[in-house]
Design a protein around this motif. Structure first.
Motif, PDB file in Angstrom:
ATOM      1  N   ARG A 109       0.746  -1.218   0.102  1.00 11.45           N
ATOM      2  CA  ARG A 109      -0.073   0.085  -0.016  1.00 11.45           C
ATOM      3  C   ARG A 109       0.934   1.365  -0.248  1.00 11.45           C
ATOM      4  NH1 ARG A 109      -4.726  -2.799   3.908  1.00 11.45           N
ATOM      5  NH2 ARG A 109      -5.680  -3.642   1.884  1.00 11.45           N
ATOM      6  N   LEU A 110       1.901   1.076   0.604  1.00  8.62           N
ATOM      7  CA  LEU A 110       2.788   2.355   0.712  1.00  8.62           C
ATOM      8  C   LEU A 110       3.411   2.517  -0.742  1.00  8.62           C
ATOM      9  CD1 LEU A 110       4.887   1.999   3.855  1.00  8.62           C
ATOM     10  CD2 LEU A 110       3.453   3.610   3.327  1.00  8.62           C
ATOM     11  N   LEU A 111       3.700   1.504  -1.516  1.00 10.16           N
ATOM     12  CA  LEU A 111       4.343   1.613  -2.902  1.00 10.16           C
ATOM     13  C   LEU A 111       3.254   2.274  -3.803  1.00 10.16           C
ATOM     14  CD1 LEU A 111       6.405  -1.523  -2.912  1.00 10.16           C
ATOM     15  CD2 LEU A 111       7.244   1.113  -3.036  1.00 10.16           C
ATOM     16  N   VAL A 112       2.027   1.812  -3.521  1.00  6.03           N
ATOM     17  CA  VAL A 112       0.842   2.322  -4.376  1.00  6.03           C
ATOM     18  C   VAL A 112       0.661   3.494  -4.134  1.00  6.03           C
ATOM     19  CG1 VAL A 112      -1.785   1.941  -4.549  1.00  6.03           C
ATOM     20  CG2 VAL A 112      -0.372  -0.170  -4.539  1.00  6.03           C
ATOM     21  N   GLY A 113       0.928   4.018  -3.071  1.00 10.30           N
ATOM     22  CA  GLY A 113       0.555   5.536  -2.690  1.00 10.30           C
ATOM     23  C   GLY A 113       1.784   6.319  -3.394  1.00 10.30           C
ATOM     24  N   GLN A 114       2.782   5.857  -3.705  1.00 12.75           N
ATOM     25  CA  GLN A 114       3.732   6.415  -4.521  1.00 12.75           C
ATOM     26  C   GLN A 114       3.525   6.435  -6.049  1.00 12.75           C
ATOM     27  OE1 GLN A 114       8.146   5.531  -3.676  1.00 12.75           O
ATOM     28  NE2 GLN A 114       7.128   4.357  -1.638  1.00 12.75           N
ATOM     29  N   LEU A 115       2.408   5.959  -6.650  1.00 12.32           N
ATOM     30  CA  LEU A 115       2.047   5.919  -7.861  1.00 12.32           C
ATOM     31  C   LEU A 115       0.947   6.717  -8.044  1.00 12.32           C
ATOM     32  CD1 LEU A 115       2.748   2.103  -8.245  1.00 12.32           C
ATOM     33  CD2 LEU A 115       4.190   3.831  -9.339  1.00 12.32           C
ATOM     34  N   ASP A 116       0.542   6.999  -9.394  1.00 16.66           N
ATOM     35  CA  ASP A 116      -0.540   7.790  -9.736  1.00 16.66           C
ATOM     36  C   ASP A 116      -2.012   7.032  -9.902  1.00 16.66           C
ATOM     37  OD1 ASP A 116       0.760  10.126  -9.804  1.00 16.66           O
ATOM     38  OD2 ASP A 116       1.239  10.000 -12.065  1.00 16.66           O
ATOM     39  N   ARG A 117      -1.683   5.656 -10.605  1.00 18.45           N
ATOM     40  CA  ARG A 117      -2.787   4.760 -10.757  1.00 18.45           C
ATOM     41  C   ARG A 117      -2.458   3.324 -10.677  1.00 18.45           C
ATOM     42  NH1 ARG A 117      -6.830   4.607 -16.105  1.00 18.45           N
ATOM     43  NH2 ARG A 117      -4.707   4.758 -16.802  1.00 18.45           N
ATOM     44  N   VAL A 118      -3.266   2.669  -9.845  1.00 20.46           N
ATOM     45  CA  VAL A 118      -2.948   1.181  -9.862  1.00 20.46           C
ATOM     46  C   VAL A 118      -4.038   0.518  -9.998  1.00 20.46           C
ATOM     47  CG1 VAL A 118      -1.986  -0.531  -8.623  1.00 20.46           C
ATOM     48  CG2 VAL A 118      -0.750   1.450  -8.503  1.00 20.46           C
ATOM     49  N   ILE A 119      -4.454  -0.327 -10.855  1.00 19.72           N
ATOM     50  CA  ILE A 119      -5.396  -1.214 -11.299  1.00 19.72           C
ATOM     51  C   ILE A 119      -5.056  -2.702 -10.914  1.00 19.72           C
ATOM     52  CG2 ILE A 119      -7.111  -1.961 -12.913  1.00 19.72           C
ATOM     53  CD1 ILE A 119      -6.451   0.696 -14.421  1.00 19.72           C
ATOM     54  N   PHE A 120      -5.958  -3.312 -10.198  1.00 16.61           N
ATOM     55  CA  PHE A 120      -5.841  -4.718  -9.896  1.00 16.61           C
ATOM     56  C   PHE A 120      -7.051  -5.636 -10.751  1.00 16.61           C
ATOM     57  CE2 PHE A 120      -3.652  -2.724  -6.310  1.00 16.61           C
ATOM     58  CZ  PHE A 120      -2.498  -3.337  -6.172  1.00 16.61           C
ATOM     59  N   GLU A 121      -6.473  -6.336 -11.270  1.00 17.04           N
ATOM     60  CA  GLU A 121      -7.371  -7.361 -12.077  1.00 17.04           C
ATOM     61  C   GLU A 121      -6.986  -9.009 -11.850  1.00 17.04           C
ATOM     62  OE1 GLU A 121      -7.333  -6.679 -16.153  1.00 17.04           O
ATOM     63  OE2 GLU A 121      -7.403  -4.595 -15.956  1.00 17.04           O
ATOM     64  N   HIS A 122      -8.003  -9.447 -11.587  1.00 13.89           N
ATOM     65  CA  HIS A 122      -7.992 -10.818 -11.534  1.00 13.89           C
ATOM     66  C   HIS A 122      -8.065 -11.690 -12.937  1.00 13.89           C
ATOM     67  CE1 HIS A 122      -9.419 -15.016 -10.611  1.00 13.89           C
ATOM     68  NE2 HIS A 122      -8.388 -15.020  -9.765  1.00 13.89           N
ATOM     69  N   VAL A 123      -7.112 -12.524 -12.977  1.00 11.20           N
ATOM     70  CA  VAL A 123      -6.984 -13.445 -14.435  1.00 11.20           C
ATOM     71  C   VAL A 123      -7.081 -14.769 -14.034  1.00 11.20           C
ATOM     72  CG1 VAL A 123      -5.920 -11.371 -15.605  1.00 11.20           C
ATOM     73  CG2 VAL A 123      -4.439 -13.152 -14.435  1.00 11.20           C
ATOM     74  N   ARG A 124      -7.188 -15.547 -14.987  1.00 15.11           N
ATOM     75  CA  ARG A 124      -7.339 -17.123 -14.779  1.00 15.11           C
ATOM     76  C   ARG A 124      -5.874 -17.607 -14.737  1.00 15.11           C
ATOM     77  NH1 ARG A 124     -12.056 -20.006 -15.379  1.00 15.11           N
ATOM     78  NH2 ARG A 124     -10.956 -21.710 -16.507  1.00 15.11           N
ATOM     79  N   ARG A 125      -5.537 -18.558 -14.313  1.00 13.36           N
ATOM     80  CA  ARG A 125      -4.316 -19.086 -14.055  1.00 13.36           C
ATOM     81  C   ARG A 125      -3.653 -19.277 -15.496  1.00 13.36           C
ATOM     82  NH1 ARG A 125      -3.884 -23.185  -9.669  1.00 13.36           N
ATOM     83  NH2 ARG A 125      -3.712 -21.255  -8.490  1.00 13.36           N
ATOM     84  N   GLU A 126      -4.521 -19.709 -16.472  1.00 10.78           N
ATOM     85  CA  GLU A 126      -4.049 -20.164 -17.596  1.00 10.78           C
ATOM     86  C   GLU A 126      -3.620 -18.668 -18.446  1.00 10.78           C
ATOM     87  OE1 GLU A 126      -8.179 -20.909 -17.379  1.00 10.78           O
ATOM     88  OE2 GLU A 126      -6.824 -22.020 -15.837  1.00 10.78           O
ATOM     89  N   GLN A 127      -4.102 -17.459 -17.951  1.00  7.22           N
ATOM     90  CA  GLN A 127      -3.738 -16.201 -18.697  1.00  7.22           C
ATOM     91  C   GLN A 127      -2.716 -15.751 -18.045  1.00  7.22           C
ATOM     92  OE1 GLN A 127      -7.948 -14.785 -17.882  1.00  7.22           O
ATOM     93  NE2 GLN A 127      -7.787 -14.127 -20.144  1.00  7.22           N
ATOM     94  N   ASN A 128      -2.103 -16.256 -16.960  1.00  9.78           N
ATOM     95  CA  ASN A 128      -0.968 -16.161 -16.134  1.00  9.78           C
ATOM     96  C   ASN A 128       0.187 -16.862 -16.144  1.00  9.78           C
ATOM     97  OD1 ASN A 128       0.039 -13.739 -14.578  1.00  9.78           O
ATOM     98  ND2 ASN A 128      -0.347 -14.861 -12.708  1.00  9.78           N
ATOM     99  N   LYS A 129       0.481 -17.552 -17.325  1.00  8.13           N
ATOM    100  CA  LYS A 129       1.258 -18.677 -17.105  1.00  8.13           C
ATOM    101  C   LYS A 129       2.985 -17.981 -17.676  1.00  8.13           C
ATOM    102  CE  LYS A 129      -1.063 -22.735 -18.497  1.00  8.13           C
ATOM    103  NZ  LYS A 129      -1.108 -23.685 -19.432  1.00  8.13           N
ATOM    104  N   HIS A 130       2.972 -17.057 -18.580  1.00 12.05           N
ATOM    105  CA  HIS A 130       4.015 -16.523 -18.879  1.00 12.05           C
ATOM    106  C   HIS A 130       4.837 -16.140 -17.648  1.00 12.05           C
ATOM    107  CE1 HIS A 130       6.371 -15.568 -22.495  1.00 12.05           C
ATOM    108  NE2 HIS A 130       6.741 -14.470 -21.958  1.00 12.05           N
TER     109      HIS A 130
END
Length: 118
Positions: free
Chosen positions: A97-118
């Protein structure tokens, strides 16, 4: 905006653990981060992937970040939809949360495991 695909895992939960991050930059280039954590849980490994991605974004001067993770728990905790009940995760969430506060915008998205293999 950069897009960071994050993941972490442990064999045995807890067990030998590590994380990996695949970052796609607007110019089409890619950065990859990874690290071993010793003995840890899956959730601790996932959060270490998030922390690596956020630290890298801050250090490199990127201000808009999209985080894609297959950990629904991490995504919902970081969005504030779930409370953090595990005491071991509290310091990791606080750092994130401290690091997120140092950024302008952070978007969190859940993806299926198959879309996160790389």
């Amino acid at each position: 905006m950069i897009t960071a695909y994050i993941d972490g895992g442990a064999r045995g939960n807890p067990g030998p653990a590590g994380y990996g991050v695949h970052i796609e930059l607007p110019d089409g280039s890619v950065e990859e981060l990874h690290g071993g954590l010793g003995i840890a849980t899956n959730n601790v490994a996932e959060y270490n992937g998030l922390l690596a991605a956020l630290r890298w974004a801050v250090e490199q001067g990127h201000r808009d970040v999209r985080i894609k993770a297959d950990s629904e728990l991490l995504v919902k905790q970081m969005r504030g939809e779930y409370k953090v009940k595990n005491a071991g995760l509290l310091p990791l969430v606080a750092r994130a949360r401290l690091l997120v506060g140092q950024l302008d915008r952070v978007i969190f998205e859940h993806v299926r495991r198959e879309q996160n293999k790389h």
